[in-house]
Motif scaffolding. Structure first.
Motif, PDB file in Angstrom:
ATOM      1  N   UNK A 184       0.832  -1.221   0.000  1.00  0.00           N
ATOM      2  CA  UNK A 184       0.000   0.000   0.000  1.00  0.00           C
ATOM      3  C   UNK A 184       0.855   1.256   0.000  1.00  0.00           C
ATOM      4  N   UNK A 185       1.924   1.219   0.745  1.00  0.00           N
ATOM      5  CA  UNK A 185       2.803   2.385   0.734  1.00  0.00           C
ATOM      6  C   UNK A 185       3.407   2.557  -0.660  1.00  0.00           C
ATOM      7  N   UNK A 186       3.756   1.430  -1.282  1.00  0.00           N
ATOM      8  CA  UNK A 186       4.327   1.498  -2.635  1.00  0.00           C
ATOM      9  C   UNK A 186       3.311   2.071  -3.622  1.00  0.00           C
ATOM     10  N   UNK A 187       2.029   1.826  -3.386  1.00  0.00           N
ATOM     11  CA  UNK A 187       1.000   2.407  -4.265  1.00  0.00           C
ATOM     12  C   UNK A 187       1.088   3.937  -4.206  1.00  0.00           C
ATOM     13  N   UNK A 188       1.254   4.469  -2.998  1.00  0.00           N
ATOM     14  CA  UNK A 188       1.421   5.921  -2.864  1.00  0.00           C
ATOM     15  C   UNK A 188       2.625   6.404  -3.660  1.00  0.00           C
ATOM     16  N   UNK A 189       3.716   5.649  -3.587  1.00  0.00           N
ATOM     17  CA  UNK A 189       4.935   6.034  -4.314  1.00  0.00           C
ATOM     18  C   UNK A 189       4.729   5.913  -5.823  1.00  0.00           C
ATOM     19  N   UNK A 190       4.015   4.858  -6.250  1.00  0.00           N
ATOM     20  CA  UNK A 190       3.735   4.723  -7.693  1.00  0.00           C
ATOM     21  C   UNK A 190       2.974   5.934  -8.202  1.00  0.00           C
TER      22      UNK A 190
END
Ligand code: FAD
Length: 393
Positions: A240-246
């Motif tokens: 989920x954090x990576x989604x923010x970064x994407x």
């Protein structure tokens, strides 16, 4: 937009930006991909990027994981960034934390080299938000676990090597119990029953699969039986954090195209950018990105320090739901700068980016499930209420 973080200690692959470019190099017709190009993860593995993400103890370098997600999304279709993060964040976090058997440790090493690509199979035809209702069963027998059931959405399922399956543990007679577990299953043993047509993220394959009495060894059990939901939730937090970064990467890319267009295109005798209303709207997109950037990387650093703190799960959920909802609007704002051409997929990629980022509101848990996690952190202030609120009857 450049990723604005220190490079840290010297890395075997030089800059992350160069490594990502090497991993993407030579992909023909990148916009036409219909499956995840597995050579991207293979190359990131060979270059040492995946090991860099998992340097040190679990949870590894979460900030680097976010930088990787952002950099890939800024330079490739979002589907590729989603596929990379699935492997580096969801799968590898679970293998690091719960993969204690030799069998799983060996698999983790191959995954870190990019030689084995992992997926996650949690959602079923009967539901994805309520994972406690899964029906896929893991039946113990003398030789190992026998897995049977169907999973509706498995991203990387057509190109990956193994999948972490959320199962209901059955007794030896095959009767399902209340306990859930995560079990690693070779994807070669799963039957792909459908390759989904999707609105966006075409560079990521998402398939439905069936497991028909697939036997895996006892050592394929990931973590303790009964803690399957907690294990999946652990992996999802990093994803989920990576989604923010994407979203930082994808929206940043859309913004840079929009700025360039407003400098090249003139209307009413002047470049679009010189019309202040348009320039300020673009500035507003940048404002939102900067705030989001702060939230993503601040939360990433907190996860490095204390990955198991309960309230962090809710904070990550807050970042994800905010990023996902904003992304739709922000990409649309960038699209608007192109006028009609923004709506023509043969002429500009903005429409595709718009459709790609829409997945963020669903994948890794929906907006509503993120809000449910955030709602758990709401707390009232009894003393302040008693002091300051005077409601007449
Ligand atoms: C392209 C794509 C790739 C995916 N990849 C994967 C993958 O790799 N692995 C995997 O396991 N899953 C994957 N998924 C599945 C995804 O995680 C689920 O679709 C998602 O969690 C929602 O589940 P659902 O589709 O069953 O919707 P449902 O659970 O049926 O929910 C429908 C709607 O109701 C809302 N809702 C449900 N319950 C409540 C409630 N109590 N209160 C308020 N609102 C509620 C939901 O938020 C949603 O808006 C993928 C999905 C897509 C589209």
């Amino acid at each position: 937009m450049a990723v604005g973080h220190d490079a840290g200690p010297a890395r075997p692959f030089g800059s992350l930006h160069d490594a990502v470019h090497q991993a993407l190099d030579g992909l023909d017709d990148i916009g036409e991909l219909r499956r995840f190009p597995r050579q991207v993860l293979e190359r990131l593995g060979k270059l040492g990027v995946l090991r860099e993400r998992w340097r040190g103890d679990c949870p590894g370098d979460v900030v680097f994981g976010a930088e990787l997600a952002e950099t890939v999304a800024a330079n490739a279709p979002t589907g590729i960034a989603v596929g990379v993060s699935l492997h580096t964040e969801s799968v590898l976090s679970m293998l690091h934390r719960f993969g204690t058997t030799d069998y799983l440790a060996e698999l983790r090493e191959r995954a870190l080299d990019g030689a084995a690509i992992g997926a996650v199979a949690a959602s079923e035809p009967t539901g994805g938000s309520d994972l406690s209702a899964v029906r896929t069963v893991a039946v113990p027998d003398a030789a190992g676990w026998r897995i049977s059931g169907r999973k509706k959405y498995v991203s990387l399922g057509a190109v990956g090597d193994f999948v972490v399956v959320l199962c209901r543990v059955a007794d030896r007679a095959g009767k399902p119990t209340r306990r859930l577990a995560t079990v690693v299953v070779p994807l070669a043993e799963a039957e792909v029953t459908r390759e989904h047509e999707k609105l966006g993220t075409h560079a990521l394959d998402t398939v439905a699969v069936a497991f028909d009495d697939v036997l895996v060894p006892h050592e394929a059990l990931l973590g303790r039986s009964g803690l399957g939901l907690a294990n999946i939730s652990y992996g999802l937090t990093f994803e989920r954090l990576a989604v923010g970064a994407q979203i930082l990467g994808a929206v940043g890319h859309a913004l840079s195209l929009a700025v360039e267009h407003t400098e090249r295109r003139s209307q009413f005798g002047a470049p679009l950018r010189s019309h202040q209303h348009l320039e300020y709207r673009l500035a507003d997109v940048l404002v939102e990105l900067e705030v989001l950037r702060g939230a993503v990387y601040h939360t990433a650093r907190q996860l490095v320090d204390n990955p198991l703190e309960r309230s962090l799960v809710a904070r990550v959920a807050a970042v994800k739901v905010h990023a996902a909802r904003k992304a739709e609007y922000l990409v649309s704002e960038c699209m608007q700068m192109f006028g009609g051409a923004g709506y023509l997929p043969q002429e500009t990629p903005l429409g595709q980016i718009w459709q790609d980022v829409r997945l963020a509101r669903i994948g890794g848990g929906t907006d509503e499930m993120m809000l449910a996690l955030v709602a758990g952190e709401l707390s009232g202030a009894a003393r302040a209420y008693d002091r300051g609120v005077r409601i007449s009857s």
